[in-house]
Design an enzyme around this catalytic site. Structure first.
Site, PDB file in Angstrom:
ATOM      1  N   SER A  41       0.863  -1.378   0.221  1.00 28.00           N
ATOM      2  CA  SER A  41       0.104  -0.024  -0.050  1.00 28.00           C
ATOM      3  C   SER A  41       0.805   1.442   0.118  1.00 28.00           C
ATOM      4  O   SER A  41       0.410   2.254  -0.281  1.00 28.00           O
ATOM      5  CB  SER A  41      -0.761   0.150   1.282  1.00 28.00           C
ATOM      6  N   HIS A  99      -1.748  -3.075  -7.116  1.00 27.62           N
ATOM      7  CA  HIS A  99      -2.375  -2.628  -5.733  1.00 27.62           C
ATOM      8  C   HIS A  99      -4.026  -2.881  -5.923  1.00 27.62           C
ATOM      9  O   HIS A  99      -4.852  -2.074  -6.570  1.00 27.62           O
ATOM     10  CB  HIS A  99      -2.005  -1.313  -5.464  1.00 27.62           C
ATOM     11  N   GLU A 130      -4.495  -0.684  -8.986  1.00 29.42           N
ATOM     12  CA  GLU A 130      -3.377   0.225  -9.559  1.00 29.42           C
ATOM     13  C   GLU A 130      -2.264  -0.496 -10.083  1.00 29.42           C
ATOM     14  O   GLU A 130      -2.066  -1.274  -9.335  1.00 29.42           O
ATOM     15  CB  GLU A 130      -2.995   1.276  -8.246  1.00 29.42           C
ATOM     16  N   ASN A 172      -4.129   5.840  -2.054  1.00 30.60           N
ATOM     17  CA  ASN A 172      -3.512   6.036  -0.645  1.00 30.60           C
ATOM     18  C   ASN A 172      -2.832   7.452  -0.216  1.00 30.60           C
ATOM     19  O   ASN A 172      -2.592   7.909   0.751  1.00 30.60           O
ATOM     20  CB  ASN A 172      -2.522   4.953  -0.059  1.00 30.60           C
TER      21      ASN A 172
HETATM   22  N1  LIG Z   1      -5.981  -4.202   4.065  1.00 30.32           N
HETATM   23  C1  LIG Z   1      -6.169  -3.336   3.143  1.00 30.32           C
HETATM   24  O1  LIG Z   1      -7.406  -2.673   2.962  1.00 30.32           O
HETATM   25  C2  LIG Z   1      -5.166  -3.359   1.948  1.00 30.32           C
HETATM   26  C3  LIG Z   1      -5.510  -2.913   0.717  1.00 30.32           C
HETATM   27  C4  LIG Z   1      -4.606  -2.852  -0.191  1.00 30.32           C
HETATM   28  C5  LIG Z   1      -3.215  -3.442   0.017  1.00 30.32           C
HETATM   29  N2  LIG Z   1      -2.952  -3.935   1.347  1.00 30.32           N
HETATM   30  C6  LIG Z   1      -1.405  -4.528   1.545  1.00 30.32           C
HETATM   31  O2  LIG Z   1      -1.743  -5.945   1.362  1.00 30.32           O
HETATM   32  C7  LIG Z   1      -0.736  -6.536   2.129  1.00 30.32           C
HETATM   33  C8  LIG Z   1      -1.314  -7.342   2.964  1.00 30.32           C
HETATM   34  O3  LIG Z   1      -2.291  -6.827   3.868  1.00 30.32           O
HETATM   35  P1  LIG Z   1      -3.456  -7.516   4.671  1.00 30.32           P
HETATM   36  O4  LIG Z   1      -4.750  -6.515   4.986  1.00 30.32           O
HETATM   37  O5  LIG Z   1      -4.094  -8.708   3.740  1.00 30.32           O
HETATM   38  O6  LIG Z   1      -2.867  -8.204   5.945  1.00 30.32           O
HETATM   39  P2  LIG Z   1      -3.336  -9.304   6.868  1.00 30.32           P
HETATM   40  O7  LIG Z   1      -2.762  -9.019   8.197  1.00 30.32           O
HETATM   41  O8  LIG Z   1      -4.866  -9.540   6.761  1.00 30.32           O
HETATM   42  O9  LIG Z   1      -2.475 -10.500   6.150  1.00 30.32           O
HETATM   43  C9  LIG Z   1      -1.302 -10.733   5.795  1.00 30.32           C
HETATM   44  C10 LIG Z   1      -0.873 -12.225   5.935  1.00 30.32           C
HETATM   45  O10 LIG Z   1       0.433 -12.450   5.473  1.00 30.32           O
HETATM   46  C11 LIG Z   1       0.838 -13.667   6.009  1.00 30.32           C
HETATM   47  N3  LIG Z   1       2.077 -13.557   6.108  1.00 30.32           N
HETATM   48  C12 LIG Z   1       3.278 -12.853   6.724  1.00 30.32           C
HETATM   49  N4  LIG Z   1       4.457 -13.257   6.171  1.00 30.32           N
HETATM   50  C13 LIG Z   1       4.199 -14.148   5.196  1.00 30.32           C
HETATM   51  C14 LIG Z   1       5.198 -15.095   4.570  1.00 30.32           C
HETATM   52  N5  LIG Z   1       6.349 -14.662   4.245  1.00 30.32           N
HETATM   53  N6  LIG Z   1       4.676 -15.731   3.605  1.00 30.32           N
HETATM   54  C15 LIG Z   1       3.410 -15.972   3.340  1.00 30.32           C
HETATM   55  N7  LIG Z   1       2.495 -15.185   4.246  1.00 30.32           N
HETATM   56  C16 LIG Z   1       2.826 -14.355   5.156  1.00 30.32           C
HETATM   57  C17 LIG Z   1       0.493 -13.399   7.418  1.00 30.32           C
HETATM   58  O11 LIG Z   1       0.291 -14.767   8.236  1.00 30.32           O
HETATM   59  C18 LIG Z   1      -0.981 -12.783   7.344  1.00 30.32           C
HETATM   60  O12 LIG Z   1      -2.014 -13.874   7.376  1.00 30.32           O
HETATM   61  C19 LIG Z   1       0.006  -5.471   2.976  1.00 30.32           C
HETATM   62  O13 LIG Z   1       1.041  -4.897   1.990  1.00 30.32           O
HETATM   63  C20 LIG Z   1      -0.851  -4.075   2.953  1.00 30.32           C
HETATM   64  O14 LIG Z   1      -0.407  -3.003   2.991  1.00 30.32           O
HETATM   65  C21 LIG Z   1      -3.971  -3.958   2.061  1.00 30.32           C
END
Ligand SMILES: NC(=O)c1ccc[n+]([C@@H]2O[C@H](COP(=O)([O-])OP(=O)(O)OC[C@H]3O[C@@H](n4cnc5c(N)ncnc54)[C@H](O)[C@@H]3O)[C@@H](O)[C@H]2O)c1
Length: 293
Positions: free
Chosen positions: A119, A140, A152, A190
């Site tokens: 993000s 993204h 994106e 963002n």
């Molecule tokens: N939450 C949102 O609205 C949103 C929107 C767009 C982008 N993002 C981005 O997406 C990414 C994930 O966010 P999220 O909200 O899904 O977080 P989340 O906490 O729901 O999920 C992340 C997952 O990754 C797993 N993980 C960590 N290290 C790992 C590895 N080495 N191999 C495999 N799995 C691993 C964790 O166990 C966890 O389940 C981040 O970079 C975040 O910035 C989030």
């Protein structure tokens, strides 16, 4: 290059959604989590979403079964080695992402394209951990991925233009509307959204209004589908906190700085809807009640 097999790393909020849309688009999809429990939790979420689509008559039972059959959950990174595209959606922390991609770079053939769903980090600083920055983009997505129509597609100064166009088409094949963005922290959405969400927390801290009144103000006064605190709980307060730290580090502007209340809530383990508590309490998920903060 014909993309056939897609790898997703992380099966949390975003990774599970990305895996679902990949399978719905017909790709063989492998999704990796760190433990069998987390794999199961992520796959359950996908099954629940697909079941809801069957109930609503959007897809048939047969399509549901085919789609589910295309998703394989794994805990070993090695299982991603024959993927044509790998989309990373793990925790928003640079060292973790760099370590993962360095490992994948050694495992995957040279044609594999890497994408990060970050993000707020720049794609360049993640891609620099690999020897293939020319085959590296940002993809993204937005939460919830199966519902939100935007992706994106981010290019760095090193991204090969042909790879970039292929990823724009891939985004469209996943049923999304791709927009083109350059590699500046936070990209388009963002860059505008994060200061707004952090300002809502600052307004709460300064006593301008309550959680419910600020949420209602932006919904009813601006026509937003949900207020900032409901959205913060959806995004995840931990993820928002990491994003704000990264964007503050990049731009050194106060509007990206994490308000103390956000930090305190993250330390308390109140990460929003996914942990049952954030600005609202989700003990009764149908009727969230505002926390007293
Ligand atoms: N939450 C949102 O609205 C949103 C929107 C767009 C982008 N993002 C981005 O997406 C990414 C994930 O966010 P999220 O909200 O899904 O977080 P989340 O906490 O729901 O999920 C992340 C997952 O990754 C797993 N993980 C960590 N290290 C790992 C590895 N080495 N191999 C495999 N799995 C691993 C964790 O166990 C966890 O389940 C981040 O970079 C975040 O910035 C989030």
């Amino acid at each position: 290059m014909a993309i056939q097999k897609v790898g997703i790393v992380g099966c949390g909020l975003m990774g599970s959604g990305i895996a679902q849309v990949s399978a719905q688009a017909g790709f063989a999809t492998v999704v990796r989590e760190v433990s069998p429990d987390l794999v199961e939790k992520g796959l359950k979420g996908i099954e629940k979403n697909l079941a809801r689509l069957v109930e609503k008559g959007t897809i048939t039972e047969a399509v549901r079964n085919e789609t589910r059959g295309r998703v394989k959950g794994v805990t070993s990174v090695e299982e991603l080695k024959d993927c044509d595209v790998i989309v990373e959606a793990i925790i928003e922390q640079l060292p973790a992402k760099r370590e993962l991609f360095a490992l994948l770079d050694g495992l995957c053939p040279s044609h594999t394209i890497f994408a990060s769903n970050t993000s707020s980090l720049t794609i360049t600083e993640i891609a620099a951990a690999t020897k293939r920055p020319q085959r590296f983009v940002g993809l993204h997505f937005f939460n919830p991925v199966p519902v939100m129509r935007l992706v994106e597609v981010v290019r760095t100064i090193a991204t090969d233009p042909a790879v970039y166009e292929e990823m724009v088409s891939f985004g469209a094949r996943l049923g999304k509307t791709p927009v083109r963005a350059n590699d500046s922290g936070g990209f388009i959405v963002n860059r505008l959204l994060v200061p707004y969400l952090l300002d809502a927390i600052r307004a709460l801290e300064e006593g301008v209004g309550s959680v419910v009144d600020i949420d209602n103000s932006m919904k009813l006064g601006c026509g937003y589908p949900m207020g900032p605190f409901t959205l913060l709980d959806f995004v995840g307060l931990d993820t928002t906190y990491y994003i704000s730290q990264i964007m503050f580090e990049e731009f050194k502007e106060k509007r990206f700085a994490a308000p103390p209340l956000l930090k305190r809530m993250v330390l308390a383990g109140w990460h929003g809807k996914k942990t049952g508590r954030g600005f609202y309490d989700y003990s009764d998920p149908a009727n969230p009640t505002a926390m007293s903060l």
